[in-house]
Design a protein around this motif. Structure first.
Motif, PDB file in Angstrom:
ATOM      1  N   ASP A 106       4.621  22.107  -0.981  1.00 52.27           N
ATOM      2  CA  ASP A 106       5.325  21.708   0.240  1.00 52.27           C
ATOM      3  C   ASP A 106       5.557  20.214   0.280  1.00 52.27           C
ATOM      4  OD1 ASP A 106       5.402  24.295   1.274  1.00 52.27           O
ATOM      5  OD2 ASP A 106       3.328  24.118   1.952  1.00 52.27           O
ATOM      6  N   SER A 107       4.509  19.478  -0.031  1.00 45.05           N
ATOM      7  CA  SER A 107       4.562  18.032   0.105  1.00 45.05           C
ATOM      8  C   SER A 107       4.977  17.429  -1.227  1.00 45.05           C
ATOM      9  CB  SER A 107       3.168  17.561   0.510  1.00 45.05           C
ATOM     10  OG  SER A 107       3.118  16.166   0.523  1.00 45.05           O
ATOM     11  N   ASN A 108       5.906  16.499  -1.184  1.00 45.61           N
ATOM     12  CA  ASN A 108       6.409  15.891  -2.418  1.00 45.61           C
ATOM     13  C   ASN A 108       6.523  14.381  -2.226  1.00 45.61           C
ATOM     14  OD1 ASN A 108       7.764  15.014  -4.652  1.00 45.61           O
ATOM     15  ND2 ASN A 108       9.620  16.203  -4.279  1.00 45.61           N
ATOM     16  N   PRO A 109       5.511  13.644  -2.696  1.00 41.36           N
ATOM     17  CA  PRO A 109       5.519  12.202  -2.437  1.00 41.36           C
ATOM     18  C   PRO A 109       6.721  11.484  -3.047  1.00 41.36           C
ATOM     19  CG  PRO A 109       3.731  12.797  -3.942  1.00 41.36           C
ATOM     20  CD  PRO A 109       4.311  14.073  -3.418  1.00 41.36           C
ATOM     21  N   PHE A 138      -5.806   0.843   1.882  1.00 40.90           N
ATOM     22  CA  PHE A 138      -5.473   1.502   0.620  1.00 40.90           C
ATOM     23  C   PHE A 138      -5.998   2.930   0.645  1.00 40.90           C
ATOM     24  CE2 PHE A 138      -6.663   2.287  -3.923  1.00 40.90           C
ATOM     25  CZ  PHE A 138      -5.390   2.282  -4.454  1.00 40.90           C
ATOM     26  N   GLN A 139      -7.237   3.088   1.067  1.00 41.94           N
ATOM     27  CA  GLN A 139      -7.829   4.425   1.094  1.00 41.94           C
ATOM     28  C   GLN A 139      -7.162   5.313   2.138  1.00 41.94           C
ATOM     29  OE1 GLN A 139      -9.732   5.631  -1.073  1.00 41.94           O
ATOM     30  NE2 GLN A 139     -10.468   3.835  -2.158  1.00 41.94           N
ATOM     31  N   ARG A 140      -6.727   4.703   3.235  1.00 41.52           N
ATOM     32  CA  ARG A 140      -6.077   5.503   4.280  1.00 41.52           C
ATOM     33  C   ARG A 140      -4.705   6.000   3.859  1.00 41.52           C
ATOM     34  NH1 ARG A 140      -7.761   1.903   8.149  1.00 41.52           N
ATOM     35  NH2 ARG A 140      -5.744   0.889   8.214  1.00 41.52           N
ATOM     36  N   GLY A 141      -4.005   5.209   3.031  1.00 41.61           N
ATOM     37  CA  GLY A 141      -2.642   5.576   2.672  1.00 41.61           C
ATOM     38  C   GLY A 141      -2.625   6.742   1.700  1.00 41.61           C
ATOM     39  N   GLU A 142      -1.462   7.339   1.553  1.00 46.04           N
ATOM     40  CA  GLU A 142      -1.277   8.358   0.528  1.00 46.04           C
ATOM     41  C   GLU A 142      -1.210   7.654  -0.816  1.00 46.04           C
ATOM     42  OE1 GLU A 142      -0.978  11.730   1.011  1.00 46.04           O
ATOM     43  OE2 GLU A 142      -1.542  11.334   3.083  1.00 46.04           O
ATOM     44  N   LEU A 143      -1.785   8.281  -1.825  1.00 47.50           N
ATOM     45  CA  LEU A 143      -1.878   7.652  -3.129  1.00 47.50           C
ATOM     46  C   LEU A 143      -1.312   8.560  -4.200  1.00 47.50           C
ATOM     47  CD1 LEU A 143      -5.574   6.469  -2.709  1.00 47.50           C
ATOM     48  CD2 LEU A 143      -3.520   5.106  -2.375  1.00 47.50           C
ATOM     49  N   VAL A 144      -0.820   7.956  -5.248  1.00 48.80           N
ATOM     50  CA  VAL A 144      -0.464   8.723  -6.436  1.00 48.80           C
ATOM     51  C   VAL A 144      -1.091   8.038  -7.640  1.00 48.80           C
ATOM     52  CG1 VAL A 144       1.729   9.558  -5.462  1.00 48.80           C
ATOM     53  CG2 VAL A 144       1.712   7.533  -6.904  1.00 48.80           C
ATOM     54  N   ASN A 145      -1.167   8.772  -8.722  1.00 55.90           N
ATOM     55  CA  ASN A 145      -1.753   8.255  -9.948  1.00 55.90           C
ATOM     56  C   ASN A 145      -0.947   7.071 -10.483  1.00 55.90           C
ATOM     57  OD1 ASN A 145      -1.491   8.532 -13.106  1.00 55.90           O
ATOM     58  ND2 ASN A 145      -3.543   9.153 -12.506  1.00 55.90           N
ATOM     59  N   SER A 146      -1.659   6.031 -10.873  1.00 54.55           N
ATOM     60  CA  SER A 146      -0.954   4.812 -11.276  1.00 54.55           C
ATOM     61  C   SER A 146      -0.243   4.971 -12.616  1.00 54.55           C
ATOM     62  CB  SER A 146      -1.910   3.628 -11.335  1.00 54.55           C
ATOM     63  OG  SER A 146      -2.707   3.692 -12.485  1.00 54.55           O
ATOM     64  N   GLU A 147      -0.696   5.893 -13.455  1.00 50.28           N
ATOM     65  CA  GLU A 147      -0.032   6.056 -14.749  1.00 50.28           C
ATOM     66  C   GLU A 147       1.342   6.671 -14.550  1.00 50.28           C
ATOM     67  OE1 GLU A 147      -4.251   6.900 -16.839  1.00 50.28           O
ATOM     68  OE2 GLU A 147      -2.411   7.033 -17.975  1.00 50.28           O
ATOM     69  N   LEU A 148       1.434   7.632 -13.645  1.00 48.71           N
ATOM     70  CA  LEU A 148       2.745   8.197 -13.327  1.00 48.71           C
ATOM     71  C   LEU A 148       3.660   7.122 -12.751  1.00 48.71           C
ATOM     72  CD1 LEU A 148       4.504  10.748 -13.148  1.00 48.71           C
ATOM     73  CD2 LEU A 148       3.588  11.098 -10.854  1.00 48.71           C
ATOM     74  N   ALA A 149       3.106   6.298 -11.850  1.00 42.32           N
ATOM     75  CA  ALA A 149       3.906   5.233 -11.248  1.00 42.32           C
ATOM     76  C   ALA A 149       4.355   4.226 -12.301  1.00 42.32           C
ATOM     77  CB  ALA A 149       3.111   4.534 -10.141  1.00 42.32           C
ATOM     78  N   ALA A 150       3.459   3.882 -13.229  1.00 44.96           N
ATOM     79  CA  ALA A 150       3.792   2.905 -14.273  1.00 44.96           C
ATOM     80  C   ALA A 150       4.888   3.449 -15.182  1.00 44.96           C
ATOM     81  CB  ALA A 150       2.548   2.571 -15.088  1.00 44.96           C
ATOM     82  N   LEU A 151       4.794   4.723 -15.520  1.00 43.84           N
ATOM     83  CA  LEU A 151       5.794   5.313 -16.413  1.00 43.84           C
ATOM     84  C   LEU A 151       7.144   5.453 -15.702  1.00 43.84           C
ATOM     85  CD1 LEU A 151       3.487   7.917 -18.194  1.00 43.84           C
ATOM     86  CD2 LEU A 151       4.509   5.889 -19.233  1.00 43.84           C
TER      87      LEU A 151
END
Lengths: 180, 180
Positions: free
Chosen positions: A106-109, B6-19
């Motif tokens: 459902d959720s897609n960042p 930072f902890q409160r926000g939604e996070l994604v994996n940094s390797e995916l973001a870097a790529l």
């Protein structure tokens, strides 16, 4: 185990990631005349990301080796989506011969801030990079697959659905210790 | 406070973001003949991201309002870098009149997998999107600035350094409650 691996990995803020991904899509929309070509480019980019990400995934996830193609579904949905996108996904619509399955989420960042302009609603798969990542990662574990969006909340669908279909197993796999 | 936000926000994996970021840079390198143009495009993209990110930042960071341009340095280094990139940065080389400062940081998740091809080592600022984000975000709080990389570990420097220079304050700011 997806959650633990997610917490162990380095993380960045998802809004920054979403806006960066949006900039990539926008650049491709400028570069290519047809949304279908943008879909293909996103798939290609994702494929290259998947090829690189899979080592990291196998090292950090502690996911069990896939005993079959069908078993990869749960690992993608429950571990990989959680680890890389921070979201929960589930498996559905498994073909009776195990050669196809759907990943639902459902959720897609990636699409957090995205809105599709009207002319693209029927043609652009905004998050198509995910299909490419799945295709690239599975190829590295010897499954050649097709992966494509079937539904996307951005288009007004009620859920995001990616359909993954086995094309062929790439070579005889050496049995792992667990399988002997 | 950066850590909590930072902890409160939604996070994604940094390797995916870097790529993903790497794919954006690569696309721009394909599209533009000169690395200097790629730098400009990354700055422009970052500027647009900064314009959008600042509301989220002010809402979630609980950072105190900037009493002066110089005060923005600590907020960027200690709060924003932590919140969005998950890294620690520090302020250095503040001009005696308070109109310039540098943000220094060692770890840069955007560049995690990047290697500059030799011909670009002297010309491409790979992470230039960060300069744009700073410029866009500061403009929304009435500081028109220049922001540019001075040093980049990817180029072989010992540290990453972004120099931020005040161009002008954009308009008379209404004093906040804290300032009256």
């Amino acid at each position: 185990i997806g959650e633990q691996a997610f917490q162990r990995g380095e993380l960045v803020n998802s809004e920054l990631a979403a806006l960066t991904y949006g900039a990539l899509v926008r650049q491709l929309v400028l570069d290519y005349a047809h949304p279908q070509q943008v879909n293909e480019q996103l798939d290609r980019i994702g494929y290259n990301i998947g090829l690189r990400l899979v080592d990291d995934f196998l090292a950090r996830s502690a996911a069990p080796p896939c005993r079959s193609f069908a078993a990869s579904a749960e690992i993608i949905a429950r571990v990989a989506f959680r680890m890389y996108l921070g979201v929960n996904a589930k498996v559905a619509h498994i073909a009776s011969d195990g050669s196809e399955y759907s990943i639902l989420f459902d959720s897609n960042p990636l699409a957090e801030f995205a809105e599709l302009p009207e002319p693209m609603k029927g043609s652009l798969w905004y998050s198509n990079v995910i299909c490419g990542v799945i295709r690239g990662a599975l190829e590295m574990v010897q499954y050649s697959v097709q992966a494509r969006f079937e539904r996307d909340i951005l288009r007004g669908d009620d859920c995001n659905e990616i359909r993954v279909s086995l094309v062929r197993e790439l070579e005889e796999r050496v049995p792992t210790d667990n399988e002997i």
